[in-house]
Design an enzyme around this catalytic site. Structure first.
Site, PDB file in Angstrom:
ATOM      1  CG  LEU A  78     -21.807 -24.180 -47.103  1.00  0.00           C
ATOM      2  CD1 LEU A  78     -22.783 -23.038 -47.321  1.00  0.00           C
ATOM      3  CD2 LEU A  78     -21.797 -25.125 -48.288  1.00  0.00           C
ATOM      4  CB  CYS A  79     -15.396 -24.387 -43.688  1.00  0.00           C
ATOM      5  SG  CYS A  79     -15.988 -23.175 -42.518  1.00  0.00           S
ATOM      6  CG  HIS A  80     -13.155 -23.030 -49.246  1.00  0.00           C
ATOM      7  ND1 HIS A  80     -14.001 -22.005 -48.909  1.00  0.00           N
ATOM      8  CD2 HIS A  80     -13.368 -23.284 -50.559  1.00  0.00           C
ATOM      9  CE1 HIS A  80     -14.701 -21.646 -49.972  1.00  0.00           C
ATOM     10  NE2 HIS A  80     -14.333 -22.402 -50.989  1.00  0.00           N
ATOM     11  CG  MET A 116     -15.857 -20.106 -40.204  1.00  0.00           C
ATOM     12  SD  MET A 116     -16.999 -19.523 -38.921  1.00  0.00           S
ATOM     13  CE  MET A 116     -17.595 -21.063 -38.251  1.00  0.00           C
ATOM     14  CD  GLU A 117     -10.519 -22.578 -40.890  1.00  0.00           C
ATOM     15  OE1 GLU A 117     -10.872 -23.295 -41.836  1.00  0.00           O
ATOM     16  OE2 GLU A 117     -10.834 -21.373 -40.823  1.00  0.00           O
ATOM     17  CG  ASP A 131     -15.361 -35.137 -22.085  1.00  0.00           C
ATOM     18  OD1 ASP A 131     -16.392 -35.722 -21.686  1.00  0.00           O
ATOM     19  OD2 ASP A 131     -14.352 -35.734 -22.481  1.00  0.00           O
TER      20      ASP A 131
END
Length: 160
Positions: A78-80, A116-117, A131
């Site tokens: 739901l992020c733009h 969120m970014e 990794d």
């Protein structure tokens, strides 16, 4: 969390939807997130000496973090999509862990924030370090991914 706040990703019927930010003013917004990866002292020393088997793990983690921030909208449903105006990724040794602390600051001018970014960038940067180092230290631990600061928008400034 305050119980009187509405969950903006739910519509009046309780269905999940993407919030319409079209009527919000464009303002400068910034977010700072942080996380860490703990490792054996031997692995930590390999990084400090620049002798890791897969090369410059810090440079690759920085690039991965930047790429992740730019693609957050593809990972979090739901992020733009956001046009980032700037981003800083900083990876520092944390002797006390031993390990590394990764900080990410994202900036934009727009109708929605960049928290969120910044959080996705930190997460992917740390996963990339894992990794690239897992062959020498599979017991590494990623932790403490958190928002440190956000500013802009209707809620103003927030600091941890």
């Amino acid at each position: 969390m305050q119980s009187d706040r509405n969950l903006s990703h739910l519509n009046s019927k309780g269905d999940v939807h993407m919030v319409d930010v079209g009527d919000r003013p464009s303002t400068f917004r910034e977010a700072h997130a942080q996380g860490s990866i703990q490792m054996d002292r031997e692995t930590f020393d390999l990084i400090l000496r620049g002798e890791t088997p897969k090369g410059d793990v810090l440079a690759v983690a920085r690039i991965a973090a930047i790429q992740a921030a730019k693609r957050t909208w593809e990972l979090i449903p739901l992020c733009h999509p956001i046009s980032l105006s700037g981003m800083d990724v900083d990876i520092q040794p944390a002797e006390h862990l031993p390990g590394l602390r990764l900080n990410c600051r994202c900036r934009t001018t727009g109708p929605t924030g960049v928290e969120m970014e910044a959080m996705v960038a930190v997460s992917v940067g740390l996963l990339t370090l894992y990794d690239m180092l897992k062959a020498v230290d599979p017991a590494m631990t990623i932790g403490s991914i958190q928002l440190i600061h956000k500013s802009g928008g209707r809620n103003g400034v927030w600091n941890r």
